[in-house]
Design a protein around this motif. Structure first.
Motif, PDB file in Angstrom:
ATOM      1  N   THR A  65       3.859  -3.700   6.717  1.00  0.00           N
ATOM      2  CA  THR A  65       2.878  -2.657   6.359  1.00  0.00           C
ATOM      3  C   THR A  65       1.735  -3.294   5.550  1.00  0.00           C
ATOM      4  OG1 THR A  65       4.177  -2.145   4.390  1.00  0.00           O
ATOM      5  CG2 THR A  65       4.556  -0.754   6.298  1.00  0.00           C
ATOM      6  N   ALA A  66       1.335  -4.509   5.994  1.00  0.00           N
ATOM      7  CA  ALA A  66       0.317  -5.242   5.233  1.00  0.00           C
ATOM      8  C   ALA A  66      -1.094  -4.887   5.697  1.00  0.00           C
ATOM      9  CB  ALA A  66       0.571  -6.740   5.366  1.00  0.00           C
TER      10      ALA A  66
ATOM     11  N   GLY B  99       0.867  -1.195   0.000  1.00  0.00           N
ATOM     12  CA  GLY B  99       0.000   0.000   0.000  1.00  0.00           C
ATOM     13  C   GLY B  99       0.899   1.239   0.000  1.00  0.00           C
ATOM     14  N   TYR B 100       0.287   2.491   0.070  1.00  0.00           N
ATOM     15  CA  TYR B 100       1.174   3.655   0.009  1.00  0.00           C
ATOM     16  C   TYR B 100       2.141   3.735   1.175  1.00  0.00           C
ATOM     17  CZ  TYR B 100      -3.160   5.814   1.895  1.00  0.00           C
ATOM     18  OH  TYR B 100      -4.311   6.068   2.553  1.00  0.00           O
ATOM     19  N   ALA B 101       1.720   3.274   2.371  1.00  0.00           N
ATOM     20  CA  ALA B 101       2.629   3.343   3.521  1.00  0.00           C
ATOM     21  C   ALA B 101       3.888   2.510   3.244  1.00  0.00           C
ATOM     22  CB  ALA B 101       1.923   2.852   4.775  1.00  0.00           C
TER      23      ALA B 101
ATOM     24  N   MET C 256      -1.170   3.040 -13.078  1.00  0.00           N
ATOM     25  CA  MET C 256      -0.242   3.778 -12.208  1.00  0.00           C
ATOM     26  C   MET C 256       0.454   2.820 -11.229  1.00  0.00           C
ATOM     27  SD  MET C 256       0.280   6.742 -12.978  1.00  0.00           S
ATOM     28  CE  MET C 256       1.004   7.697 -11.693  1.00  0.00           C
ATOM     29  N   GLY C 257      -0.266   1.768 -10.830  1.00  0.00           N
ATOM     30  CA  GLY C 257       0.349   0.734  -9.982  1.00  0.00           C
ATOM     31  C   GLY C 257       1.512   0.080 -10.729  1.00  0.00           C
ATOM     32  N   LYS C 258       1.275  -0.202 -12.036  1.00  0.00           N
ATOM     33  CA  LYS C 258       2.330  -0.834 -12.852  1.00  0.00           C
ATOM     34  C   LYS C 258       3.516   0.117 -13.007  1.00  0.00           C
ATOM     35  CE  LYS C 258      -0.197  -4.141 -15.608  1.00  0.00           C
ATOM     36  NZ  LYS C 258      -1.039  -4.278 -16.767  1.00  0.00           N
ATOM     37  N   TYR C 259       3.204   1.403 -13.219  1.00  0.00           N
ATOM     38  CA  TYR C 259       4.264   2.400 -13.359  1.00  0.00           C
ATOM     39  C   TYR C 259       5.124   2.420 -12.082  1.00  0.00           C
ATOM     40  CZ  TYR C 259       6.488   6.986 -13.121  1.00  0.00           C
ATOM     41  OH  TYR C 259       7.408   7.992 -12.956  1.00  0.00           O
ATOM     42  N   THR C 260       4.438   2.353 -10.921  1.00  0.00           N
ATOM     43  CA  THR C 260       5.170   2.386  -9.648  1.00  0.00           C
ATOM     44  C   THR C 260       6.098   1.174  -9.526  1.00  0.00           C
ATOM     45  OG1 THR C 260       3.272   3.517  -8.710  1.00  0.00           O
ATOM     46  CG2 THR C 260       4.887   2.705  -7.154  1.00  0.00           C
ATOM     47  N   VAL C 261       5.596  -0.002  -9.933  1.00  0.00           N
ATOM     48  CA  VAL C 261       6.444  -1.209  -9.891  1.00  0.00           C
ATOM     49  C   VAL C 261       7.686  -0.980 -10.749  1.00  0.00           C
ATOM     50  CG1 VAL C 261       6.617  -3.650 -10.552  1.00  0.00           C
ATOM     51  CG2 VAL C 261       4.563  -2.817  -9.403  1.00  0.00           C
ATOM     52  N   LYS C 262       7.479  -0.429 -11.954  1.00  0.00           N
ATOM     53  CA  LYS C 262       8.613  -0.181 -12.866  1.00  0.00           C
ATOM     54  C   LYS C 262       9.641   0.743 -12.213  1.00  0.00           C
ATOM     55  CE  LYS C 262       6.876  -0.573 -17.557  1.00  0.00           C
ATOM     56  NZ  LYS C 262       6.251   0.232 -18.581  1.00  0.00           N
ATOM     57  N   GLN C 263       9.130   1.783 -11.539  1.00  0.00           N
ATOM     58  CA  GLN C 263      10.048   2.726 -10.885  1.00  0.00           C
ATOM     59  C   GLN C 263      10.839   2.046  -9.775  1.00  0.00           C
ATOM     60  OE1 GLN C 263      10.616   5.799 -12.206  1.00  0.00           O
ATOM     61  NE2 GLN C 263       9.275   4.805 -13.676  1.00  0.00           N
ATOM     62  N   LEU C 264      10.156   1.162  -9.043  1.00  0.00           N
ATOM     63  CA  LEU C 264      10.854   0.453  -7.959  1.00  0.00           C
ATOM     64  C   LEU C 264      11.931  -0.465  -8.536  1.00  0.00           C
ATOM     65  CD1 LEU C 264       7.888  -0.459  -5.552  1.00  0.00           C
ATOM     66  CD2 LEU C 264       9.460   1.462  -5.394  1.00  0.00           C
TER      67      LEU C 264
ATOM     68  N   SER D   8      -1.115  -9.515  -3.101  1.00  0.00           N
ATOM     69  CA  SER D   8      -2.005  -9.408  -4.265  1.00  0.00           C
ATOM     70  C   SER D   8      -1.185  -9.198  -5.536  1.00  0.00           C
ATOM     71  CB  SER D   8      -3.001  -8.260  -4.063  1.00  0.00           C
ATOM     72  OG  SER D   8      -2.348  -7.038  -4.250  1.00  0.00           O
ATOM     73  N   GLY D   9      -1.884  -9.102  -6.652  1.00  0.00           N
ATOM     74  CA  GLY D   9      -1.197  -9.000  -7.938  1.00  0.00           C
ATOM     75  C   GLY D   9      -0.763  -7.596  -8.311  1.00  0.00           C
ATOM     76  N   ARG D  10      -0.974  -6.612  -7.413  1.00  0.00           N
ATOM     77  CA  ARG D  10      -0.600  -5.234  -7.744  1.00  0.00           C
ATOM     78  C   ARG D  10      -0.241  -4.461  -6.476  1.00  0.00           C
ATOM     79  NH1 ARG D  10      -5.293  -1.046  -8.725  1.00  0.00           N
ATOM     80  NH2 ARG D  10      -3.424   0.148  -8.350  1.00  0.00           N
ATOM     81  N   ILE D  11       0.441  -3.333  -6.660  1.00  0.00           N
ATOM     82  CA  ILE D  11       0.733  -2.492  -5.489  1.00  0.00           C
ATOM     83  C   ILE D  11      -0.040  -1.175  -5.618  1.00  0.00           C
ATOM     84  CG2 ILE D  11       3.013  -3.497  -5.083  1.00  0.00           C
ATOM     85  CD1 ILE D  11       4.194  -0.896  -6.266  1.00  0.00           C
ATOM     86  N   MET D  12      -0.054  -0.419  -4.539  1.00  0.00           N
ATOM     87  CA  MET D  12      -0.745   0.882  -4.509  1.00  0.00           C
ATOM     88  C   MET D  12      -2.199   0.785  -4.998  1.00  0.00           C
ATOM     89  SD  MET D  12       1.548   3.579  -3.833  1.00  0.00           S
ATOM     90  CE  MET D  12       1.222   4.892  -4.967  1.00  0.00           C
TER      91      MET D  12
END
Ligand SMILES: Cc1cc2nc3c(=O)[nH]c(=O)nc-3n(C[C@H](O)[C@H](O)[C@H](O)COP(=O)(O)OP(=O)(O)OC[C@H]3O[C@@H](n4cnc5c(N)ncnc54)[C@H](O)[C@@H]3O)c2cc1C
Length: 448
Positions: A264-265, A171-173, A219-227, A208-212
């Motif tokens: 942080t689950a 999640g965002y935290a 945008m969740g996929k974009y965040t994964v790419k950035q990480l 789960s299969g996505r973050i944020m």
């Protein structure tokens, strides 16, 4: 209404503090007294915790002293351990230890949430949550002191363990804490002769299969790419099976050792609510109407992470508002107005707010944001994150201090001091004193 009308607020976080601020501004002189009860003397602005952990903001500046801002309210430092709506009283365990009952005419229930845990072997011993300023300070010192230890060890396995950091929950935290701390540790590595930034291993595990989930799937996929770009390992659709002794086993068979596990689950409503006779839903949240009044008790109000509030912006009649600062702040404003309407026997107004989106920082100059459906990436999103949260930060005093922290970090770069000693302040003095001398038993003169 006379001054002896007593409004009691349980919790001085987002909902509690913002409600009290509005009540002290809007109540007429002598209309009612307001008492805020919280085990902490400060409200924590949680969205800035990742930046406090990363050293971009001084930790003291992300908390707001309740007594300083709530000048017309009574602030009681203590923990509410029970609520009886039948007797119209709350039970408080004061900071000094004694237990007492406090009666109310109007009650605001806002003790927020706690980390949602799972029965995973080793979690209780190895895990640390990321919800308060102590945890943020601890993690910062912990990461930096582990780098110091890793730089001094000749044991390669220990070195690998010390330089491996795991965050569970996307999640965002979790994502913000991970991205900011990873960024800070990589920056700090330049001051170590024998630690390269590639030696630091940061891992995110998400069931789960996505973050944020707060932003749209792209945008969740974009965040994964950035990480991934920041060399953070991301495991989606993956669960932690055990972490006993710091040996982590994931359900896809991956195993590694780490001394740092940030949990942080997700969150669950404050368990103290089970010690009350308030109506709770199957998740343990206080059941409220859209006017934020508790079912069957119009004199009791609730909002924020601990409350089940209908989301009137959705077609689904069972939809509830999500646990977020965005709802908490707006619900607090509506709640305060409805408390005043209730006292003055005027009609109350239902709470209705469409979630506008989320902004997240992914380290210095990096971010992901989605506001009113508009997607922002990179430095623009990061800038948006900072300006949005700065505008929401209570009091001019705190805003000013945070801007000056950012300015100093810009001019003098990040602060990478580890103050590990603050977690064991007596250690050095005890070492100097040495073991307590054993007193010889008194000599019995008659027998001697
Ligand atoms: C790291 C992090 C980052 C976040 N970032 C964002 C973000 O970017 N955007 C967003 O919308 N949301 C964000 N959130 C979520 C947001 O902070 C919460 O949704 C919000 O704080 C909920 O407000 P609340 O008043 O219900 O609870 P809180 O603000 O947690 O307040 C609860 C208060 O109750 C007190 N309390 C607890 N138990 C008792 C008791 N027994 N008696 C009396 N008082 C008690 C606590 O000390 C606390 O002060 C983030 C959360 C975290 C942890």
């Amino acid at each position: 209404m006379a001054r002896d009308t007593r409004i009691v607020i349980v919790g001085g976080g987002y909902v509690g503090m913002y409600t009290a601020l509005r009540l002290q501004r809007k109540l007429a002189a002598n209309e009612a007294s307001v008492t805020v009860i919280d085990p902490q003397a400060n409200m924590t602005y949680q969205p800035f915790l990742p930046e406090a952990a990363a050293g971009s903001i001084e930790p003291r500046h992300v908390v707001v002293p309740l007594r300083k801002v709530l000048r017309k309210c009574h602030v009681l430092t203590g923990r509410v351990t029970g609520i009886s709506r039948e007797r119209r009283e709350v039970t408080v365990e004061a900071a000094a230890g004694h237990v007492s009952q406090i009666g109310y005419d109007v009650l605001v229930v806002a003790p927020g949430s706690v980390a949602r845990t799972l029965p995973i072997p080793g979690l209780a011993e190895q895990g640390i949550a990321f919800k308060n300023v102590a945890e943020a300070i601890y993690l910062r010192n912990h990461v930096l002191s582990h780098m110091d230890e890793a730089a001094s060890t000749i044991n390669p396995e220990l070195r690998r363990k010390l330089l491996t950091f795991l965050v569970v929950g996307g999640g965002y935290a979790g994502v913000e804490a991970l991205a900011e701390l990873a960024d800070m540790s990589r920056y700090a590595s330049r001051y170590y002769e024998n630690i390269d930034e590639t030696d630091l291993r940061w891992v995110l595990v998400e069931a789960s299969g996505r973050i944020m989930p707060e932003v749209s799937p792209p945008m969740g996929k974009y965040t994964v790419k950035q990480l991934l770009k920041a060399r953070i390992e991301v495991y989606l659709d993956t669960r932690v099976k055990s972490m006993t002794g710091g040996h982590v086993v994931l359900d896809d068979g991956t195993e590694f050792d780490t001394d740092t596990i940030v949990w942080t689950a997700g969150v669950k409503p404050n368990p103290m609510l089970a010690e009350t006779d308030l109506p709770l839903d199957d998740k343990g949240r206080v059941i409220c109407s859209a006017s934020l009044q508790v079912d069957g008790s119009p004199e009791i109000f609730s909002a924020g992470d601990c409350a089940s509030v209908p989301d009137l912006t959705k077609d689904d009649p069972d939809a509830k508002t999500s646990p977020s600062a965005q709802h908490a702040v707006r619900q607090a404003a509506q709640l305060a107005d409805n408390v005043i309407a209730h006292l003055r026997s005027k009609p109350v107004t239902p709470y209705k707010h469409k979630h506008v989106g989320s902004v997240a920082s992914l380290g210095l100059y990096k971010g992901a944001a989605e506001v009113y459906g508009i997607k922002l990436k990179g430095p623009l999103a990061w800038f948006m994150h900072r300006t949005y949260h700065l505008s929401r930060m209570p009091t001019f005093n705190r805003k000013f201090r945070i801007v000056s922290d950012w300015t100093q970090a810009l001019l003098f770069r990040r602060e990478v001091v580890s103050l590990e000693q603050i977690h064991e302040p007596k250690k050095e003095f005890s070492r100097v004193i040495g073991p307590t001398p054993r007193l010889d038993p008194p000599v019995d003169k008659k027998q001697a």
